[in-house]
Write an enzyme that holds these catalytic residues in place. Structure first.
Site, PDB file in Angstrom:
ATOM      1  N   ARG A  45       0.800  -1.190   0.000  1.00 43.97           N
ATOM      2  CA  ARG A  45       0.000   0.000   0.000  1.00 43.97           C
ATOM      3  C   ARG A  45       0.852   1.267   0.000  1.00 43.97           C
ATOM      4  NH1 ARG A  45      -3.608  -1.851   5.048  1.00 43.97           N
ATOM      5  NH2 ARG A  45      -2.290  -3.696   5.015  1.00 43.97           N
ATOM      6  N   GLU A 102       7.502   2.241  -6.215  1.00 44.61           N
ATOM      7  CA  GLU A 102       7.642   1.706  -4.854  1.00 44.61           C
ATOM      8  C   GLU A 102       7.928   2.860  -3.888  1.00 44.61           C
ATOM      9  OE1 GLU A 102       7.019  -0.195  -2.665  1.00 44.61           O
ATOM     10  OE2 GLU A 102       8.480  -1.766  -2.241  1.00 44.61           O
ATOM     11  N   LYS A 134      17.371   3.174   0.950  1.00 42.07           N
ATOM     12  CA  LYS A 134      18.302   3.044   2.085  1.00 42.07           C
ATOM     13  C   LYS A 134      19.430   2.126   1.644  1.00 42.07           C
ATOM     14  CE  LYS A 134      14.584   2.804   5.483  1.00 42.07           C
ATOM     15  NZ  LYS A 134      14.119   2.007   6.631  1.00 42.07           N
ATOM     16  N   PHE A 155      13.984   4.522  10.448  1.00 37.29           N
ATOM     17  CA  PHE A 155      12.642   4.050  10.130  1.00 37.29           C
ATOM     18  C   PHE A 155      11.765   5.268   9.861  1.00 37.29           C
ATOM     19  CE2 PHE A 155       8.522   2.079  10.445  1.00 37.29           C
ATOM     20  CZ  PHE A 155       8.756   0.870   9.808  1.00 37.29           C
ATOM     21  N   VAL A 156      11.205   5.337   8.662  1.00 36.59           N
ATOM     22  CA  VAL A 156      10.463   6.532   8.246  1.00 36.59           C
ATOM     23  C   VAL A 156       8.982   6.230   8.038  1.00 36.59           C
ATOM     24  CG1 VAL A 156      12.477   7.662   7.232  1.00 36.59           C
ATOM     25  CG2 VAL A 156      11.059   6.158   5.809  1.00 36.59           C
ATOM     26  N   ASP A 162       3.878   3.649   6.298  1.00 35.21           N
ATOM     27  CA  ASP A 162       3.298   3.453   7.633  1.00 35.21           C
ATOM     28  C   ASP A 162       4.280   2.915   8.654  1.00 35.21           C
ATOM     29  OD1 ASP A 162       3.370   0.770   6.355  1.00 35.21           O
ATOM     30  OD2 ASP A 162       2.386   0.155   8.217  1.00 35.21           O
ATOM     31  N   ARG A 168       0.348   7.012   7.411  1.00 40.67           N
ATOM     32  CA  ARG A 168       0.400   7.075   5.943  1.00 40.67           C
ATOM     33  C   ARG A 168      -0.102   8.414   5.418  1.00 40.67           C
ATOM     34  NH1 ARG A 168       1.158   1.811   3.805  1.00 40.67           N
ATOM     35  NH2 ARG A 168       0.277   0.141   5.050  1.00 40.67           N
TER      36      ARG A 168
END
Ligand code: IMP
Ligand code: MG
Length: 180
Positions: A45, A102, A134, A155-156, A162, A168
């Site tokens: 998603r 993506e 990354k 971590f984003v 999400d 999101r």
């Protein structure tokens, strides 16, 4: 939902994302002939916001939109190395121009698997675009043809991406910082 408390620090503004998408679409337009239809495939998603902005920058092109879903992290922060296709495309891509969209390339397993899956259908030309990359996390040799921003190992969330299905809907990219 997650039990650990966290805050989100903005990393890439909505304005910076919009400017980068403009640049990237100029490059994409050079690669794909204007007179041929382009099938833009979003990976569900996480790419839904990115693909929405991207196709609107391609408004002067003949574009079809389709979606594919691959298995992902679930609710964890760790990549599952075994990728499965959960939802296939609705349309045909054989002999057609395809752009796979993506959100993030992390270990590289997801896009690597998806590209093998789609290439077996013999598209005419297939390219990949990832908003974020990354590179320090890579486990398989994979590089998107177009990348929005290379980022460090953080971590984003936001702009479609999400953490445990939340955030999101943030218009920017932020990094998760735990406060416990
Ligand atoms: P890969 O297979 O390890 O390259 O993982 C790619 C997928 O992992 C992305 O499509 C995201 O769904 C997810 N992912 C990787 N990094 C992050 C992150 O920082 N936040 C949220 N999801 C992420
Ligand atoms: Mg994903």
């Amino acid at each position: 939902m997650t039990a650990r408390p966290y805050v989100i620090d903005q990393m890439i503004s909505a304005k910076a994302i919009a400017a980068r998408i403009e640049e990237l679409t100029e490059e994409i337009k050079k690669e794909f002939p204007a007179e041929e239809r382009l099938v833009v495939v979003g990976l569900l998603r996480g790419s839904f916001v990115f693909i929405a902005d991207l196709v609107r920058e391609l408004k002067d092109r003949d574009v079809e939109v389709d979606f594919l879903e691959a298995s992902s992290y679930g609710n964890a922060m760790e990549s599952s190395r075994e990728v499965r296709i959960l939802k296939d495309l609705r349309g045909e891509i054989e002999g057609r121009n395809v752009l796979v969209v993506e959100d993030i390339v992390d270990t590289g397993h997801t896009l690597n698997h998806v590209m093998h899956f789609l290439e077996s259908r013999h598209p005419k030309r297939i390219r990949t675009i990832a908003l974020l990359d990354k590179p320090s996390r890579r486990e398989v040799d994979f590089k998107a043809d177009y990348t929005g921003f290379a980022i460090p190992d953080e971590f984003v969330v936001g702009y479609g991406i999400d953490y445990a299905q939340c955030n999101r809907n943030l218009p920017y990219i932020g990094k998760v910082r735990f406060t416990d």
